[in-house]
Write a protein that holds these residues in place. Structure first.
Motif, PDB file in Angstrom:
ATOM      1  N   HIS A   1      61.163  71.265  30.039  1.00  0.00           N
ATOM      2  CA  HIS A   1      62.062  70.901  31.546  1.00  0.00           C
ATOM      3  C   HIS A   1      63.512  71.694  30.427  1.00  0.00           C
ATOM      4  N   ARG A   2      63.811  71.665  31.722  1.00  0.00           N
ATOM      5  CA  ARG A   2      65.368  72.561  31.658  1.00  0.00           C
ATOM      6  C   ARG A   2      66.550  71.182  31.334  1.00  0.00           C
ATOM      7  N   VAL A   3      66.094  70.315  30.512  1.00  0.00           N
ATOM      8  CA  VAL A   3      67.290  69.885  30.590  1.00  0.00           C
ATOM      9  C   VAL A   3      67.928  69.277  29.263  1.00  0.00           C
ATOM     10  N   ALA A   4      69.227  68.862  29.263  1.00  0.00           N
ATOM     11  CA  ALA A   4      69.456  68.793  27.438  1.00  0.00           C
ATOM     12  C   ALA A   4      69.587  66.834  27.296  1.00  0.00           C
ATOM     13  N   THR A   5      69.087  66.151  25.696  1.00  0.00           N
ATOM     14  CA  THR A   5      69.933  65.157  25.459  1.00  0.00           C
ATOM     15  C   THR A   5      70.861  64.990  25.461  1.00  0.00           C
TER      16      THR A   5
ATOM     17  N   GLU B   1      65.581  57.103  27.902  1.00  0.00           N
ATOM     18  CA  GLU B   1      67.544  56.658  28.380  1.00  0.00           C
ATOM     19  C   GLU B   1      67.287  58.355  29.119  1.00  0.00           C
ATOM     20  N   ASP B   2      67.996  58.609  30.107  1.00  0.00           N
ATOM     21  CA  ASP B   2      68.849  59.834  31.447  1.00  0.00           C
ATOM     22  C   ASP B   2      68.831  60.677  30.168  1.00  0.00           C
ATOM     23  N   VAL B   3      69.120  61.907  30.984  1.00  0.00           N
ATOM     24  CA  VAL B   3      69.105  63.102  30.214  1.00  0.00           C
ATOM     25  C   VAL B   3      70.086  64.138  30.655  1.00  0.00           C
ATOM     26  N   ILE B   4      70.070  64.915  30.319  1.00  0.00           N
ATOM     27  CA  ILE B   4      71.451  66.221  31.206  1.00  0.00           C
ATOM     28  C   ILE B   4      70.936  66.970  31.555  1.00  0.00           C
ATOM     29  N   ILE B   5      70.912  67.520  32.702  1.00  0.00           N
ATOM     30  CA  ILE B   5      70.816  68.997  33.795  1.00  0.00           C
ATOM     31  C   ILE B   5      71.376  70.218  33.047  1.00  0.00           C
ATOM     32  N   ALA B   6      70.442  70.973  32.026  1.00  0.00           N
ATOM     33  CA  ALA B   6      70.343  72.333  31.481  1.00  0.00           C
ATOM     34  C   ALA B   6      71.797  73.348  32.299  1.00  0.00           C
ATOM     35  N   GLY B   7      72.775  73.715  31.298  1.00  0.00           N
ATOM     36  CA  GLY B   7      74.026  74.014  31.746  1.00  0.00           C
ATOM     37  C   GLY B   7      73.103  75.248  32.256  1.00  0.00           C
ATOM     38  N   SER B   8      72.377  75.917  32.404  1.00  0.00           N
ATOM     39  CA  SER B   8      71.269  77.614  32.323  1.00  0.00           C
ATOM     40  C   SER B   8      70.478  76.975  33.721  1.00  0.00           C
TER      41      SER B   8
END
Length: 219
Positions: A172-176, A184-191
């Motif tokens: 998935h295009r996310v970061a932790t 827990e919630d994650v962060i949408i990748a900057g790309s």
């Protein structure tokens, strides 16, 4: 130049406690955890190998193969396993590489390329830099490198947490974020642009700053 994240993990042939392997073939389509030890019959490493043996089921669930390394010969690893079972309640249930010619340690930049000599004559202090963790993906590329001092035992719960993050973010295009744990919630990748994010996350996201876009962990 030390091995870096994204580099192809060097391939090698080696004798192990479970027979001879070629590393890339042994990994196959799995993930792999290669972790190294400066010497057999050392106290911190004894606790680590016992802890990892008890956690093997957790790595199996994640499709991660375990393999250890020490510069000592395979027959010495086998004798050490008896001590590990006696003192830690579990013996290694994964292969251990015998790196008597120091070739794998040098290939992975854990010892200088110029290092020579008989492995049996070397002390743990001589091999102090052979205390690494490499997480390698099915693409045979290095995803994480950790280097520990001899006096600090490795935290395998943290390594499991990192694997959870690596495997999810590979799909998935996310970061932790810091201290993230499963669920827990994650962060949408900057790309990912905002327009793309609206398609992927039509329900929207929390955004305390424009560059921080928080969404629930993908399933």
């Amino acid at each position: 130049m030390a091995l870096q994240i994204g580099a192809v993990a060097p391939d090698f042939e080696a004798e192990t406690t479970e027979g001879k392997i070629r590393f890339h073939d042994w990994i196959g389509s799995s993930w792999a955890l290669l972790f190294s030890h400066p010497k057999d019959f050392t106290p911190v490493c004894t606790t680590e190998l016992g802890a990892l043996a008890k956690l093997k089921g957790e790595f199996d669930k994640r499709g991660v193969k375990l393999i250890g390394l020490s510069v000592d010969p395979v027959d010495k690893h086998t004798k050490w396993s008896d001590d590990i079972a006696e003192t830690q309640g579990a013996a290694p249930n994964f292969p251990m590489i015998g790196d008597t010619d120091l070739s794998v340690s040098k290939l992975y930049d854990m010892l200088p390329a110029s290092t020579t000599g008989d492995a049996n004559a070397r002390t743990a202090a001589d091999n102090a830099t052979v205390r690494n963790v490499f997480i390698i993906g099915p693409d045979k590329k290095i995803k994480l490198v950790l280097v520990y001092p001899m006096t600090t035992g490795r935290n395998f719960q943290e390594i499991l947490r990192v694997i959870d993050s690596l495997q999810m973010t590979a799909k998935h295009r996310v970061a932790t974020p810091a201290d993230w744990k499963q669920g827990e919630d994650v962060i949408i990748a900057g790309s990912v642009t905002d327009d793309e994010a609206k398609t992927i996350y039509p329900q929207g996201w929390k955004s305390p700053k424009p560059y921080i876009r928080i969404v629930p962990q993908p399933r």
